[in-house]
Design a protein around this motif. Sequence first.
Motif, mmCIF file in Angstrom:
data_model
loop_
_atom_site.group_PDB
_atom_site.id
_atom_site.type_symbol
_atom_site.label_atom_id
_atom_site.label_comp_id
_atom_site.label_asym_id
_atom_site.label_seq_id
_atom_site.Cartn_x
_atom_site.Cartn_y
_atom_site.Cartn_z
ATOM 1 N N GLU A 46 34.892 48.985 40.093
ATOM 2 C CA GLU A 46 36.019 49.767 40.216
ATOM 3 C C GLU A 46 37.130 49.669 41.784
ATOM 4 O OE1 GLU A 46 33.361 52.523 37.453
ATOM 5 O OE2 GLU A 46 33.194 51.236 39.370
ATOM 6 N N GLU A 47 36.292 49.740 42.748
ATOM 7 C CA GLU A 47 36.941 49.716 44.008
ATOM 8 C C GLU A 47 36.836 48.373 44.578
ATOM 9 O OE1 GLU A 47 38.683 52.201 44.820
ATOM 10 O OE2 GLU A 47 37.945 53.426 42.955
ATOM 11 N N THR A 48 36.089 47.307 43.910
ATOM 12 C CA THR A 48 35.730 46.167 44.778
ATOM 13 C C THR A 48 36.019 44.916 43.826
ATOM 14 O OG1 THR A 48 33.431 46.310 43.826
ATOM 15 C CG2 THR A 48 33.959 47.349 46.256
ATOM 16 N N TYR A 49 36.033 44.919 42.600
ATOM 17 C CA TYR A 49 36.187 43.797 41.913
ATOM 18 C C TYR A 49 37.483 43.261 42.189
ATOM 19 C CZ TYR A 49 35.475 39.583 38.991
ATOM 20 O OH TYR A 49 35.208 38.375 38.566
ATOM 21 N N VAL A 50 37.821 41.983 42.447
ATOM 22 C CA VAL A 50 39.272 41.439 42.529
ATOM 23 C C VAL A 50 39.210 40.120 41.637
ATOM 24 C CG1 VAL A 50 40.932 40.286 44.058
ATOM 25 C CG2 VAL A 50 39.697 42.279 44.760
ATOM 26 N N GLY A 51 40.223 39.948 40.814
ATOM 27 C CA GLY A 51 40.325 38.889 39.761
ATOM 28 C C GLY A 51 41.115 37.742 40.182
ATOM 29 N N HIS A 52 40.824 36.575 39.955
ATOM 30 C CA HIS A 52 41.618 35.401 40.043
ATOM 31 C C HIS A 52 42.058 34.484 39.062
ATOM 32 C CE1 HIS A 52 40.485 36.006 44.282
ATOM 33 N NE2 HIS A 52 39.070 36.349 43.880
ATOM 34 N N LEU A 75 35.610 45.270 32.808
ATOM 35 C CA LEU A 75 36.420 45.513 34.256
ATOM 36 C C LEU A 75 36.510 44.331 34.810
ATOM 37 C CD1 LEU A 75 35.794 48.107 36.931
ATOM 38 C CD2 LEU A 75 36.218 45.736 37.501
ATOM 39 N N ALA A 76 35.454 43.571 34.801
ATOM 40 C CA ALA A 76 35.894 42.117 35.760
ATOM 41 C C ALA A 76 36.523 41.102 34.694
ATOM 42 C CB ALA A 76 34.436 41.299 35.933
ATOM 43 N N PHE A 77 36.327 41.163 33.387
ATOM 44 C CA PHE A 77 37.116 40.052 32.518
ATOM 45 C C PHE A 77 38.548 40.640 32.435
ATOM 46 C CE2 PHE A 77 33.630 38.408 29.188
ATOM 47 C CZ PHE A 77 32.857 37.965 30.390
ATOM 48 N N SER A 78 38.929 41.849 32.252
ATOM 49 C CA SER A 78 40.093 42.194 32.210
ATOM 50 C C SER A 78 40.875 41.841 33.437
ATOM 51 C CB SER A 78 40.328 43.720 31.963
ATOM 52 O OG SER A 78 39.800 44.496 32.930
ATOM 53 N N VAL A 273 25.986 42.311 38.579
ATOM 54 C CA VAL A 273 25.681 41.581 37.486
ATOM 55 C C VAL A 273 26.948 40.744 36.640
ATOM 56 C CG1 VAL A 273 24.303 41.464 35.186
ATOM 57 C CG2 VAL A 273 23.790 43.032 36.966
ATOM 58 N N ALA A 274 27.986 41.585 36.721
ATOM 59 C CA ALA A 274 29.334 41.181 35.871
ATOM 60 C C ALA A 274 29.552 39.738 36.457
ATOM 61 C CB ALA A 274 30.445 42.353 36.057
ATOM 62 N N THR A 275 29.496 39.392 37.674
ATOM 63 C CA THR A 275 30.271 38.148 38.363
ATOM 64 C C THR A 275 29.539 37.148 37.685
ATOM 65 O OG1 THR A 275 28.529 38.488 40.037
ATOM 66 C CG2 THR A 275 30.889 39.137 40.509
ATOM 67 N N ALA A 276 28.199 37.146 36.872
ATOM 68 C CA ALA A 276 27.409 36.255 36.481
ATOM 69 C C ALA A 276 27.831 35.822 35.266
ATOM 70 C CB ALA A 276 25.971 36.519 36.391
ATOM 71 N N PHE A 277 28.433 36.814 34.458
ATOM 72 C CA PHE A 277 29.300 37.021 33.028
ATOM 73 C C PHE A 277 30.494 36.107 33.314
ATOM 74 C CE2 PHE A 277 26.184 40.135 32.139
ATOM 75 C CZ PHE A 277 25.865 39.830 30.810
ATOM 76 N N VAL A 278 31.309 36.661 34.405
ATOM 77 C CA VAL A 278 32.408 35.807 34.676
ATOM 78 C C VAL A 278 32.284 34.166 34.806
ATOM 79 C CG1 VAL A 278 34.602 35.536 36.168
ATOM 80 C CG2 VAL A 278 33.631 37.928 35.556
#
Length: 303
Positions: A46-52, A75-78, A273-278
């Motif tokens: 919530e406080e750390t993931y930055v999308g590109h 969260l990461a996908f959105s 873990v979410a970064t692996a899915f991204v």
Amino acid sequence: MSDADQTRQDPTELHDQPDTEGEQLPKPGDDDSVTGEMGEKPDHGEETYVGHDRLRDQVAVITGGDSGIGRAVALAFSREGADVVIAYLDGEDDDAHETARIVEDAGRRALLVPTDLVEEDACRALVDKAVEEFGRIDILVNNAAYQMAQPGGLPDITTEQLDRVMRTNIYAMFWLCKYALPHLRPGSSIINTSSVQSSSPSPELLDYATTKAGIVNFTRGLALSLAEKGIRVNSVAPGPIWTPLIPATMPPEKVEDFGKQTPLGRAGQPAEVATAFVFLASPESSYVTGEVIAVTGGGPVTM
């Protein structure tokens, strides 16, 4: 402090070991907001993931998307630009609505689908709703899972439990892939959640571990089948990740020590873990199919 010092982080200290005191939570589906009751809240990014913009304007279906790893992936996908269909078990509405809020705060659309994927018709209906709402599916994440630790091992695993574990973890994945396939185009991606249990099974999770090994085999076989269509199929194998499933399905002594046995000495967080899915959903992994990415804190996944 140099820029390198600011960005370099010691993985053993990045997150504290959850201070659980062996807490226990209701079983999956028995409470609207299991995450809200956790003494140690998981970090979903919530406080750390930055999308590109890695997934700009794509449509992702995530099962078990209301909490834990599923919420972190949503969260990461959105934040990477995807609209998200969130399938979740009836009775976990508060958690699901919180995940939808996170997706919408990222400026993307969220479709909530309360369902129990142990039935084939429910899997078909989930795919139909996603296509009706968005017109297509670009990413299918088969993440929903059920486990219930039985300290006595095989003698304590009932046929009823075995059936639920198999239907949730294996049958639903099979059905969802089957019904989503006609809507997947070249460049689409299927990502199945396996586990370190696939190759290092715990006796108290024998039925769950068996399904996770099956997921790895299914992933590799389906990847071969769909390669010529330009559809990639991969798996993420998490280790001990701090999610509501742990205090809801494990005895207190297991919860209290959860994750301490890893080489990094702590439980992982869903955001890790979410970064692996991204990566597996994005064009950055265009030459990766039939693979298993282990996110285990150093625990081996060998098959």
